[in-house]
Design a protein around this motif. Structure first.
Motif, mmCIF file in Angstrom:
data_model
loop_
_atom_site.group_PDB
_atom_site.id
_atom_site.type_symbol
_atom_site.label_atom_id
_atom_site.label_comp_id
_atom_site.label_asym_id
_atom_site.label_seq_id
_atom_site.Cartn_x
_atom_site.Cartn_y
_atom_site.Cartn_z
ATOM 1 N N GLN A 51 0.811 -1.227 0.000
ATOM 2 C CA GLN A 51 0.000 0.000 0.000
ATOM 3 C C GLN A 51 0.835 1.264 0.000
ATOM 4 O O GLN A 51 0.333 2.343 -0.310
ATOM 5 C CB GLN A 51 -0.925 0.014 1.223
ATOM 6 N N CYS A 91 -10.451 -0.213 4.280
ATOM 7 C CA CYS A 91 -9.049 -0.271 3.879
ATOM 8 C C CYS A 91 -8.548 1.147 3.649
ATOM 9 O O CYS A 91 -9.252 1.957 3.049
ATOM 10 C CB CYS A 91 -8.938 -1.084 2.590
ATOM 11 N N LEU A 92 -7.337 1.429 4.113
ATOM 12 C CA LEU A 92 -6.783 2.776 3.928
ATOM 13 C C LEU A 92 -6.593 3.102 2.450
ATOM 14 O O LEU A 92 -6.533 4.272 2.078
ATOM 15 C CB LEU A 92 -5.452 2.913 4.676
ATOM 16 N N HIS A 133 -6.582 -9.899 5.552
ATOM 17 C CA HIS A 133 -6.716 -8.711 4.706
ATOM 18 C C HIS A 133 -5.336 -8.193 4.275
ATOM 19 O O HIS A 133 -5.109 -7.899 3.093
ATOM 20 C CB HIS A 133 -7.493 -7.647 5.500
ATOM 21 N N GLU A 134 -4.412 -8.107 5.240
ATOM 22 C CA GLU A 134 -3.081 -7.554 4.918
ATOM 23 C C GLU A 134 -2.258 -8.527 4.068
ATOM 24 O O GLU A 134 -1.542 -8.102 3.157
ATOM 25 C CB GLU A 134 -2.313 -7.192 6.195
ATOM 26 N N HIS A 137 -3.137 -8.182 0.573
ATOM 27 C CA HIS A 137 -2.473 -7.051 -0.106
ATOM 28 C C HIS A 137 -1.139 -7.491 -0.710
ATOM 29 O O HIS A 137 -0.781 -7.079 -1.811
ATOM 30 C CB HIS A 137 -2.196 -5.908 0.867
HETATM 31 NI NI NI Z 1 -6.252 -2.774 3.209
#
Ligand code: NI
Length: 167
Positions: A51, A91-92, A133-134, A137
């Motif tokens: 990210q 999510c950021l 979730h991470e 990514h």
């Molecule tokens: Ni995220």
């Protein structure tokens, strides 16, 4: 320490698959510290290196209510998972969007700490969701890609509108 800019969905760089970290040097430690600071500042409960446009297998997580349980995971890997839970995720990289995604209820994740020692974290509930979730990514997957195509189209147009307003 510095705050890092966060890529926004559907930036194609979010699709890159991260590579294993072989040398745990000061640059990795610095990146982990900057990622943690960026996550707390946002605020968020997890951030993957992907990210912040660094395509290495590194994630930071703090799913505690007290915001003092920082986990830094190098080369995280899910080695066991079972059960199912439906949890609303955000999510950021997808600001303002929240939706329910099905994940395993219970996971075992193997990783290295910043000293290169092998560790295992066992998690259920929110922490288990956050880990999945991470780690997603790092595989180039954003949570909205678990949703229907129709929802993804709506989310993209909503984010495009937001970008125009804030630009
Ligand atoms: Ni995220």
């Amino acid at each position: 320490m510095s705050l890092l800019p966060i890529l926004r969905f559907p930036d194609p760089r979010l699709k890159r698959v991260a590579t294993r970290i072989e040398a745990l040097d000061d640059s990795v430690r610095r990146l982990a510290r900057d990622m943690a600071e960026t996550m707390y500042e946002a605020p968020g409960i997890g951030l993957a290196a992907t990210q912040v446009d660094v395509h290495q297998r590194l994630i930071v997580i703090d799913a505690s209510e007290t915001r003092d349980q920082l986990l830094i995971l190098v080369n995280p890997e899910i080695i066991q998972q079972d059960g199912a839970q439906l949890c609303e995720e955000g999510c950021l990289s997808v600001p303002g969007i929240y939706d329910k995604v099905e994940r395993a209820e219970h996971v075992l994740v193997r990783y290295q700490d910043l000293d290169g020692r092998e560790q295992i974290v066992e998690a259920v509930g929110l922490l288990a969701v956050c880990l999945q979730h991470e780690i997603d990514h790092l595989q180039g997957r954003v949570f909205v890609e678990h949703l229907s195509q129709l929802k993804q189209v709506r989310i993209k147009s909503k984010l495009a509108k937001q970008a125009r307003i804030t630009a």
